[in-house]
Scaffold this motif. Structure first.
Motif, PDB file in Angstrom:
ATOM      1  N   MET A   1       0.749  -1.495  -0.245  1.00 51.65           N
ATOM      2  CA  MET A   1       0.517   0.317  -0.096  1.00 51.65           C
ATOM      3  C   MET A   1       1.192   1.658  -0.217  1.00 51.65           C
ATOM      4  N   ILE A   2       1.908   1.533   1.166  1.00 48.18           N
ATOM      5  CA  ILE A   2       2.473   2.760   1.141  1.00 48.18           C
ATOM      6  C   ILE A   2       3.272   3.309   0.110  1.00 48.18           C
ATOM      7  N   LYS A   3       4.402   1.631   0.094  1.00 48.20           N
ATOM      8  CA  LYS A   3       5.208   1.573  -1.345  1.00 48.20           C
ATOM      9  C   LYS A   3       4.908   1.805  -2.573  1.00 48.20           C
ATOM     10  N   HIS A   4       3.199   1.472  -3.027  1.00 44.53           N
ATOM     11  CA  HIS A   4       2.908   1.794  -3.868  1.00 44.53           C
ATOM     12  C   HIS A   4       2.613   4.046  -4.170  1.00 44.53           C
ATOM     13  N   PHE A   5       2.178   4.524  -3.358  1.00 45.09           N
ATOM     14  CA  PHE A   5       1.739   5.534  -2.942  1.00 45.09           C
ATOM     15  C   PHE A   5       3.351   6.011  -2.904  1.00 45.09           C
ATOM     16  N   ILE A   6       4.308   5.809  -2.786  1.00 44.77           N
ATOM     17  CA  ILE A   6       5.583   6.401  -2.926  1.00 44.77           C
ATOM     18  C   ILE A   6       5.895   6.695  -4.664  1.00 44.77           C
ATOM     19  N   PHE A  46       0.933   7.513   9.251  1.00 49.26           N
ATOM     20  CA  PHE A  46       0.933   5.866   8.498  1.00 49.26           C
ATOM     21  C   PHE A  46       2.041   4.987   9.032  1.00 49.26           C
ATOM     22  N   SER A  47       2.759   5.562   9.995  1.00 40.74           N
ATOM     23  CA  SER A  47       3.760   5.503  11.211  1.00 40.74           C
ATOM     24  C   SER A  47       3.049   4.635  12.174  1.00 40.74           C
ATOM     25  N   TRP A  48       2.373   4.986  12.541  1.00 43.49           N
ATOM     26  CA  TRP A  48       2.492   4.713  14.026  1.00 43.49           C
ATOM     27  C   TRP A  48       1.915   2.744  13.931  1.00 43.49           C
ATOM     28  N   SER A  49       1.493   2.462  12.231  1.00 40.28           N
ATOM     29  CA  SER A  49       1.189   1.007  12.678  1.00 40.28           C
ATOM     30  C   SER A  49       2.873  -0.013  12.448  1.00 40.28           C
ATOM     31  N   TRP A  50       3.601   1.234  12.434  1.00 37.80           N
ATOM     32  CA  TRP A  50       5.327   0.615  11.583  1.00 37.80           C
ATOM     33  C   TRP A  50       5.431   0.605  13.367  1.00 37.80           C
ATOM     34  N   LEU A  51       5.310   1.714  14.528  1.00 38.85           N
ATOM     35  CA  LEU A  51       5.386   1.106  15.940  1.00 38.85           C
ATOM     36  C   LEU A  51       4.983   0.634  16.449  1.00 38.85           C
ATOM     37  N   VAL A 345      -2.700  18.686   9.345  1.00 40.30           N
ATOM     38  CA  VAL A 345      -3.794  18.356  10.405  1.00 40.30           C
ATOM     39  C   VAL A 345      -4.409  16.322   9.294  1.00 40.30           C
ATOM     40  N   VAL A 346      -5.005  17.132   8.835  1.00 31.96           N
ATOM     41  CA  VAL A 346      -5.697  15.998   7.171  1.00 31.96           C
ATOM     42  C   VAL A 346      -4.724  15.790   6.818  1.00 31.96           C
ATOM     43  N   SER A 347      -3.676  15.921   6.381  1.00 30.74           N
ATOM     44  CA  SER A 347      -2.692  14.641   5.318  1.00 30.74           C
ATOM     45  C   SER A 347      -2.468  13.767   6.509  1.00 30.74           C
ATOM     46  N   ILE A 348      -1.923  14.170   8.167  1.00 29.49           N
ATOM     47  CA  ILE A 348      -1.600  13.267   8.738  1.00 29.49           C
ATOM     48  C   ILE A 348      -2.756  11.906   9.234  1.00 29.49           C
ATOM     49  N   PHE A 349      -3.714  12.695   8.742  1.00 31.76           N
ATOM     50  CA  PHE A 349      -4.925  11.917   9.329  1.00 31.76           C
ATOM     51  C   PHE A 349      -5.523  11.171   8.306  1.00 31.76           C
ATOM     52  N   GLY A 351      -3.012   9.489   6.649  1.00 30.38           N
ATOM     53  CA  GLY A 351      -1.832   8.056   6.378  1.00 30.38           C
ATOM     54  C   GLY A 351      -2.617   7.392   7.993  1.00 30.38           C
ATOM     55  N   PHE A 352      -3.218   7.593   9.008  1.00 30.64           N
ATOM     56  CA  PHE A 352      -3.415   7.350  10.098  1.00 30.64           C
ATOM     57  C   PHE A 352      -4.729   6.275   9.599  1.00 30.64           C
ATOM     58  N   LEU A 353      -5.887   7.236   8.892  1.00 35.65           N
ATOM     59  CA  LEU A 353      -6.641   6.285   7.995  1.00 35.65           C
ATOM     60  C   LEU A 353      -6.380   5.117   7.339  1.00 35.65           C
ATOM     61  N   SER A 354      -5.132   4.958   6.800  1.00 38.44           N
ATOM     62  CA  SER A 354      -4.835   4.086   6.132  1.00 38.44           C
ATOM     63  C   SER A 354      -3.861   2.674   6.601  1.00 38.44           C
ATOM     64  N   ALA A 355      -3.512   3.456   7.899  1.00 43.39           N
ATOM     65  CA  ALA A 355      -2.585   2.274   8.477  1.00 43.39           C
ATOM     66  C   ALA A 355      -3.517   1.396   9.587  1.00 43.39           C
ATOM     67  N   ALA A 356      -4.809   2.386   9.475  1.00 47.31           N
ATOM     68  CA  ALA A 356      -6.119   1.616   9.838  1.00 47.31           C
ATOM     69  C   ALA A 356      -6.843   0.456   8.900  1.00 47.31           C
ATOM     70  N   ALA A 357      -6.664   1.198   7.803  1.00 43.74           N
ATOM     71  CA  ALA A 357      -7.338   0.720   7.482  1.00 43.74           C
ATOM     72  C   ALA A 357      -6.522  -1.139   6.621  1.00 43.74           C
ATOM     73  N   ARG A 358      -5.626  -0.777   6.646  1.00 48.07           N
ATOM     74  CA  ARG A 358      -4.304  -2.449   6.215  1.00 48.07           C
ATOM     75  C   ARG A 358      -4.322  -3.010   7.452  1.00 48.07           C
ATOM     76  N   TYR A 359      -4.405  -2.210   8.931  1.00 51.18           N
ATOM     77  CA  TYR A 359      -4.530  -3.371  10.746  1.00 51.18           C
ATOM     78  C   TYR A 359      -6.198  -4.646  10.439  1.00 51.18           C
TER      79      TYR A 359
END
Length: 421
Positions: A1-6, A46-51, A345-349, A351-359
């Protein structure tokens, strides 16, 4: 997911750099930094999921029994077929749209019809059509994600019917967004399959060849729409490209204008340049937004708000911003509508939602709801160089299709279990 984004952002910037076009706005460097900052902020969110140690687990797509899988695919294709027929009836029989003169002329007639009725719903068939016709997205995703569990003949028929429904809905709308959106959703489904390879999803040579032909046909359809719109203006393709690029905020390089000639080959080259410029012109639009600063018009969530307006729930949003009709890119749209603080704020959110969707998808890999959440965030990330994916015309109806199939599939399972007792 995140690799494709980059990688999508990297390709976007490289494509713009190598195209024989340049921005009419001078703040391209600042626009690039804004987009790069968006990428970094999304990664931070997104990094919260890695942490938290949320790791990729195989097989991410889970398992579904062939019986329930067949029913879900068949259900989505039936919904889509009924919805497509409703749209055909509404546009041709009720609105009187004539498609014999080409999709570009038909699209313009359809647009004028909408203006005359002030954005109101044309008929109940139109409403039912849009609610149901996007079911082929669900079928496409399930065919890819769980293709190994299906019989070869069922897989062939399913892919072919998905393609027919995709082309039918694209022609009816006179646009190309469905082709792009389906491609992104299928790519998202592929990322959810651990150890994916083209051969594993499409095991036979005949099936791989068929899929390749369908993809190639879709690509030429996109070029055909551009050529149709050029023809509708009454000028040749080369002149149309030179005329249309300034509207996108771009100017054609002098050497390319001088090198252009006549013939099919030059037309194809011009159409390719136009297609890639259409995808990457949002960098120029972002530069224009930076030069003019934040505004009070609506860019983000415009399409969902327009749908709610048609239903009489909210007032009609004011979308008359100075570059209306162009792609702003998601970061520039956030900056324009919410200012610098809102953009951060929205940009960080996102990323957060993307990690939540993956989880959520890893936790419930066989859930259609979890899959739809994952694909929603995946598409938002992948399409972010253009705009917020939710503002594609089909997107809300695509998500509704996933919800509808999930609810009916769950209800049928519950009823079947109840009857056994």
């Amino acid at each position: 997911m995140i690799k494709h984004f980059i990688w999508v952002w990297v390709f976007y910037w490289i494509a713009f750099a190598f195209l024989p076009v340049s921005s009419l706005y001078t703040s391209v460097g600042e626009a690039f930094l804004l987009q790069l900052t968006f990428l970094v902020l999304v990664l931070f969110g997104f990094s919260w999921s890695w942490l938290a140690g949320v790791h990729y687990r195989a097989p991410m797509c889970g398992t579904r029994t062939p019986k329930s899988l067949h029913k879900a695919i068949q259900l989505s294709l039936i919904f889509s077929s009924v919805g497509t027929l409703c749209i055909i009836y509404d546009k041709i029989a009720i609105q009187g749209i004539d498609y014999s003169q080409g999709v570009a002329v038909a699209r313009e007639a359809w647009r004028k019809e909408g203006i005359e009725r002030e954005g109101g719903i044309s008929s109940v068939f139109s409403m039912l059509g849009y609610l149901l016709s996007s079911g082929y997205y669900v079928a496409a995703v399930l065919l890819v994600a769980f293709g190994e569990s299906l019989k070869r003949s069922f897989l062939y028929k399913g892919i072919f019917l998905v393609f027919i429904l995709l082309m039918a809905n694209s022609v009816l709308a006179g646009g190309r967004s469905n082709v792009l959106l389906v491609t992104v959703f299928v790519a998202g489904a592929i990322t959810a399959v651990s150890g994916w390879s083209y051969r594993s999803i499409f095991p036979s040579k005949g099936l791989r060849s068929s899929v390749f032909v369908l993809v190639l046909f879709s690509f030429f359809y996109v070029l055909y729409v551009f050529s149709e719109r050029a023809e509708a203006t009454g000028i040749d393709v080369s002149a149309y490209v030179k005329h249309f690029l300034p509207y996108l905020g771009l100017r054609l390089a002098p050497w390319f204008s001088e090198a252009s000639g006549n013939g099919v080959l030059f037309d194809i080259i011009n159409l390719l340049v136009l297609a890639l410029s259409y995808i990457t012109h949002s960098l120029a639009t972002a530069a224009g937004i930076i030069e003019n600063g934040p505004g009070d018009k609506v860019i983000v969530f415009l399409h969902p708000l327009n749908i709610l307006n048609k239903l009489g729930i909210v007032a009609r949003p004011d979308s008359s911003w100075f570059l209306s009709g162009r792609f702003p890119s998601l970061p520039a749209a956030l900056f324009y509508q919410f200012g610098l603080f809102g953009f951060i704020v929205v940009s960080i959110f996102v990323g957060f939602l993307s990690a939540a969707a993956r989880y959520f998808y890893i936790a419930f890999p066989s859930s259609i709801v979890a899959m739809s959440f994952y694909l929603m965030m995946y598409s938002i990330l992948i399409i972010s160089p253009l705009l917020l994916a939710i503002d594609f015309m089909s997107f809300p109806f695509v998500m509704f299709s996933f919800f509808l199939v999930a609810v009916i599939s769950s209800a049928s399972k519950f009823i079947a279990r109840s009857l056994k007792f």
